[in-house]
Design an enzyme around this catalytic site. Sequence first.
Site, PDB file in Angstrom:
ATOM      1  N   TYR A   1      32.867  53.067 -24.798  1.00 14.10           N
ATOM      2  CA  TYR A   1      32.462  53.176 -23.390  1.00 14.10           C
ATOM      3  C   TYR A   1      33.484  53.975 -22.577  1.00 14.10           C
ATOM      4  CZ  TYR A   1      28.537  49.879 -23.174  1.00 14.10           C
ATOM      5  OH  TYR A   1      27.323  49.269 -23.286  1.00 14.10           O
TER       6      TYR A   1
ATOM      7  N   ASP B   1      26.450  44.647 -38.596  1.00  9.78           N
ATOM      8  CA  ASP B   1      25.060  44.666 -39.079  1.00  9.78           C
ATOM      9  C   ASP B   1      24.663  43.283 -39.603  1.00  9.78           C
ATOM     10  OD1 ASP B   1      26.952  45.156 -41.064  1.00  9.78           O
ATOM     11  OD2 ASP B   1      25.745  46.614 -42.158  1.00  9.78           O
TER      12      ASP B   1
ATOM     13  N   LYS C   1      33.123  46.551 -37.451  1.00  7.83           N
ATOM     14  CA  LYS C   1      32.566  47.405 -38.503  1.00  7.83           C
ATOM     15  C   LYS C   1      33.747  47.981 -39.277  1.00  7.83           C
ATOM     16  CE  LYS C   1      29.081  49.455 -40.585  1.00  7.83           C
ATOM     17  NZ  LYS C   1      28.045  48.741 -41.360  1.00  7.83           N
TER      18      LYS C   1
ATOM     19  N   ASP D   1      22.184  41.249 -25.964  1.00  8.69           N
ATOM     20  CA  ASP D   1      20.747  41.350 -25.654  1.00  8.69           C
ATOM     21  C   ASP D   1      19.928  40.681 -26.754  1.00  8.69           C
ATOM     22  OD1 ASP D   1      21.380  42.907 -23.403  1.00  8.69           O
ATOM     23  OD2 ASP D   1      19.697  44.279 -23.743  1.00  8.69           O
TER      24      ASP D   1
ATOM     25  N   ASP E   1      27.552  44.608 -26.320  1.00  8.23           N
ATOM     26  CA  ASP E   1      26.413  44.977 -25.478  1.00  8.23           C
ATOM     27  C   ASP E   1      25.111  44.742 -26.238  1.00  8.23           C
ATOM     28  OD1 ASP E   1      25.041  46.166 -23.244  1.00  8.23           O
ATOM     29  OD2 ASP E   1      24.790  47.957 -24.488  1.00  8.23           O
TER      30      ASP E   1
HETATM   31  C1  IPM Z   1      25.365  45.451 -19.586  1.00 10.15           C
HETATM   32  C2  IPM Z   1      24.634  46.726 -19.321  1.00 10.15           C
HETATM   33  C3  IPM Z   1      25.632  47.835 -19.005  1.00 10.15           C
HETATM   34  C4  IPM Z   1      26.522  48.020 -20.217  1.00 10.15           C
HETATM   35  C5  IPM Z   1      25.002  49.183 -18.588  1.00 10.15           C
HETATM   36  C6  IPM Z   1      24.050  49.020 -17.422  1.00 10.15           C
HETATM   37  C7  IPM Z   1      26.044  50.209 -18.272  1.00 10.15           C
HETATM   38  O1  IPM Z   1      23.817  47.058 -20.400  1.00 10.15           O
HETATM   39  O2  IPM Z   1      26.111  44.985 -18.700  1.00 10.15           O
HETATM   40  O3  IPM Z   1      25.200  44.888 -20.671  1.00 10.15           O
HETATM   41  O4  IPM Z   1      26.163  48.745 -21.136  1.00 10.15           O
HETATM   42  O5  IPM Z   1      27.594  47.415 -20.238  1.00 10.15           O
HETATM   43 MG    MG Z   2      23.706  45.553 -21.877  1.00 14.63          MG
END
Ligand code: IPM
Ligand code: MG
Length: 369
Positions: free
Chosen positions: A144, A221, A189, A249, A245
């Site tokens: 990032y 993975d 990884k 999710d 990240d």
């Molecule tokens: C998160 C989001 C952010 C990230 C984006 C919006 C930049 O996906 O906070 O998880 O990737 O960190």
């Molecule tokens: Mg995110």
Amino acid sequence: MTALRKTIAVLPGDGIGLEVTHAAIQILKDCAAAFGHHFEFHEFPFGGNAIDNFGAPLPPETLAGCRASDAILLGAIGGPKWESLPFGTRPEAGLLGIRKELGLYINLRPIRLRPALRAISPLRPERLGDCDFEIVRELAGDIYFGEHKITKEKASDLAEYSVFEIERVARYSFERAAARNGHLTSVDKANVLASSTLWRDTVTALGREYPGVTLDHLYVDNAAMQILLRPAQFDVILTGNMFGDILSDEAAALAGSIGLIPSLSRGRTDQPALYEPIHGSAPTLAGKDVACPLGAILSATLMLRESFGLNAESQWIEDAIDRILEKGYRTADIAEPGGRVVGGSEFTAKIRSELQAAPAQHAQRSSGA
Ligand code: IPM
Ligand code: MG
């Protein structure tokens, strides 16, 4: 009971960020009234709206307001309107900017399936087990923040970690695991990436200082697969910015909806921490009063616990949320057959009336402060 005075910077951002932060503020005000605390809210422009009105996603006044606060509540940022802007000027740059400027290198994402919501998890109950773990995502380094280069023919992003960066987030994770069930899983990884090799070596070495914590390592993975196969095996997962990240999710889906997951971002303990739902600004839902406010409200309860030490207050709110869910109230994203689907504002109103119904005496008595 000691009454606390706290200043909270609020960055609603864009899209549904406005609705969900509004809901969280209402709940925090109810909490302050019930427990005799004084919370002051200061709103600041951030994200796309700040680009439109102030020419930058993170205006200096917003940053100064955050620095002067005791904690920060953030909604969500972004939307199609700003997608064609060059990256460094988009709303996302504001989010990365605030993380960097405030030194927020720890991102905690608790993944807990609320009992009333077991049926909406995409995983079958027998696989789901007791799904209750925490992801600690490093937030200030990795691909990032390494150099991003792009020409017409070629592009690259640099994934970098230093021992210092790995150690500070790992230390937090070991402590977190020690306070829970004593199991830390570090995800990397290391079979391919040099940054992951340093990650693994550093975490392993630090582990010697925490003999009470069982440390294991998974390749990312495999970790992605294990989260779906047997989520109950996890206690605390520690990982880098990019993997964290993605895995958070994935894990959020297990808990029913990304709309339910709060997060804490923090750096040094003498600096304000930032709380935000992990969902995005959902432009297609914005203004329709359908978004689930729980990610933001649970970010507020996380704030009460982690920044202000108000455990009883936090529990008072979370209990009311569980009772509302048990009564069958659902926002559209967590709808179930037979459930009562209500809009975001009605859902918040239900929680608030549940709070009013909880005896104030109970609130006072159970305050640990
Ligand atoms: C998160 C989001 C952010 C990230 C984006 C919006 C930049 O996906 O906070 O998880 O990737 O960190
Ligand atoms: Mg995110």
